[in-house]
Design a protein around this motif. Structure first.
Motif, PDB file in Angstrom:
ATOM      1  N   ILE A  91       0.843  -1.195   0.000  1.00  0.00           N
ATOM      2  CA  ILE A  91       0.000   0.000   0.000  1.00  0.00           C
ATOM      3  C   ILE A  91       0.875   1.240   0.000  1.00  0.00           C
ATOM      4  O   ILE A  91       0.635   2.192  -0.744  1.00  0.00           O
ATOM      5  CB  ILE A  91      -0.976  -0.004   1.197  1.00  0.00           C
ATOM      6  CG1 ILE A  91      -1.974  -1.158   1.040  1.00  0.00           C
ATOM      7  CG2 ILE A  91      -1.692   1.327   1.327  1.00  0.00           C
ATOM      8  CD1 ILE A  91      -2.840  -1.408   2.251  1.00  0.00           C
ATOM      9  N   GLN A  94       2.386   1.629  -3.442  1.00  0.00           N
ATOM     10  CA  GLN A  94       1.394   2.132  -4.387  1.00  0.00           C
ATOM     11  C   GLN A  94       1.163   3.623  -4.172  1.00  0.00           C
ATOM     12  O   GLN A  94       1.096   4.391  -5.126  1.00  0.00           O
ATOM     13  CB  GLN A  94       0.074   1.374  -4.249  1.00  0.00           C
ATOM     14  CG  GLN A  94      -0.976   1.832  -5.250  1.00  0.00           C
ATOM     15  CD  GLN A  94      -2.277   1.079  -5.112  1.00  0.00           C
ATOM     16  OE1 GLN A  94      -2.448   0.237  -4.245  1.00  0.00           O
ATOM     17  NE2 GLN A  94      -3.215   1.371  -5.981  1.00  0.00           N
ATOM     18  N   ALA A  95       1.084   4.052  -2.928  1.00  0.00           N
ATOM     19  CA  ALA A  95       0.909   5.473  -2.631  1.00  0.00           C
ATOM     20  C   ALA A  95       2.102   6.271  -3.140  1.00  0.00           C
ATOM     21  O   ALA A  95       1.936   7.353  -3.719  1.00  0.00           O
ATOM     22  CB  ALA A  95       0.725   5.680  -1.126  1.00  0.00           C
ATOM     23  N   GLU A  96       3.305   5.737  -2.952  1.00  0.00           N
ATOM     24  CA  GLU A  96       4.520   6.402  -3.440  1.00  0.00           C
ATOM     25  C   GLU A  96       4.472   6.555  -4.962  1.00  0.00           C
ATOM     26  O   GLU A  96       4.806   7.603  -5.498  1.00  0.00           O
ATOM     27  CB  GLU A  96       5.757   5.605  -3.017  1.00  0.00           C
ATOM     28  CG  GLU A  96       7.050   6.114  -3.571  1.00  0.00           C
ATOM     29  CD  GLU A  96       7.547   7.382  -2.912  1.00  0.00           C
ATOM     30  OE1 GLU A  96       8.348   8.096  -3.547  1.00  0.00           O
ATOM     31  OE2 GLU A  96       7.149   7.672  -1.775  1.00  0.00           O
ATOM     32  N   ILE A  98       1.805   6.704  -6.885  1.00  0.00           N
ATOM     33  CA  ILE A  98       0.766   7.680  -7.226  1.00  0.00           C
ATOM     34  C   ILE A  98       1.298   9.093  -7.044  1.00  0.00           C
ATOM     35  O   ILE A  98       1.145   9.944  -7.925  1.00  0.00           O
ATOM     36  CB  ILE A  98      -0.509   7.443  -6.380  1.00  0.00           C
ATOM     37  CG1 ILE A  98      -1.187   6.150  -6.814  1.00  0.00           C
ATOM     38  CG2 ILE A  98      -1.457   8.624  -6.491  1.00  0.00           C
ATOM     39  CD1 ILE A  98      -2.276   5.673  -5.869  1.00  0.00           C
ATOM     40  N   VAL A  99       1.937   9.336  -5.919  1.00  0.00           N
ATOM     41  CA  VAL A  99       2.496  10.666  -5.658  1.00  0.00           C
ATOM     42  C   VAL A  99       3.570  10.991  -6.691  1.00  0.00           C
ATOM     43  O   VAL A  99       3.622  12.110  -7.220  1.00  0.00           O
ATOM     44  CB  VAL A  99       3.055  10.756  -4.221  1.00  0.00           C
ATOM     45  CG1 VAL A  99       3.871  12.016  -4.025  1.00  0.00           C
ATOM     46  CG2 VAL A  99       1.919  10.674  -3.213  1.00  0.00           C
TER      47      VAL A  99
END
Length: 146
Positions: A91, A94-96, A98-99
């Protein structure tokens, strides 16, 4: 010959490092040409590094870190630690991603710079709701066209 030209996908670590180079370069407002000139490279080589098509040597990564004013470790932030035996937090990774994708676009970078300047939380929420609605509409239009 690079891995990309042989039809193979770039190594995920090379993609990550290249994305971090691109993000930092854009945050500093440095063009690919400017970075290339400071490193004695062509801008095409910088493009290949940023896409992960070519691997960055240790000495070149050191020069890039010095030029972009970050520690070498900056380029590996967000990668799983190879010593802990796990693939890391999916997670979080994935957040990294997206950013990182957001900040590599000119609009995303500008939005990230000005959004925190909106002092009122209610107004920030309205901006977010507007962008979310626009994205949903664009998705519906794409789905209808397919």
């Amino acid at each position: 010959m690079s891995e990309e030209t042989e039809g193979r996908r770039p190594n995920p670590v090379d993609l990550h490092v290249g994305g971090r180079v691109r993000m930092r370069r854009k945050l500093l407002g440095v063009s690919q040409e400017q970075l290339a000139d400071s490193l004695g490279l062509t801008f095409q080589q910088v493009q290949k590094y940023e896409r992960g098509a070519n691997r960055v040597s240790a000495s070149k990564l050191y020069e890039i870190a010095k030029t972009l004013q970050v520690p070498v470790s900056f380029f590996f932030d967000g990668l799983a630690d190879p010593m802990d035996g796990s693939d890391g937090d999916e997670i979080g990774q994935q957040a990294e991603r997206i950013v990182q994708e957001f900040l590599t676009t000119p609009e995303g970078l500008e939005l990230a710079e000005v959004f925190p300047k909106i002092g009122r939380g209610r107004v920030r929420r309205q901006v977010l709701d507007l962008v979310r609605a626009m994205a949903e509409e664009a998705h519906r239009a794409e789905s209808a066209a397919a």
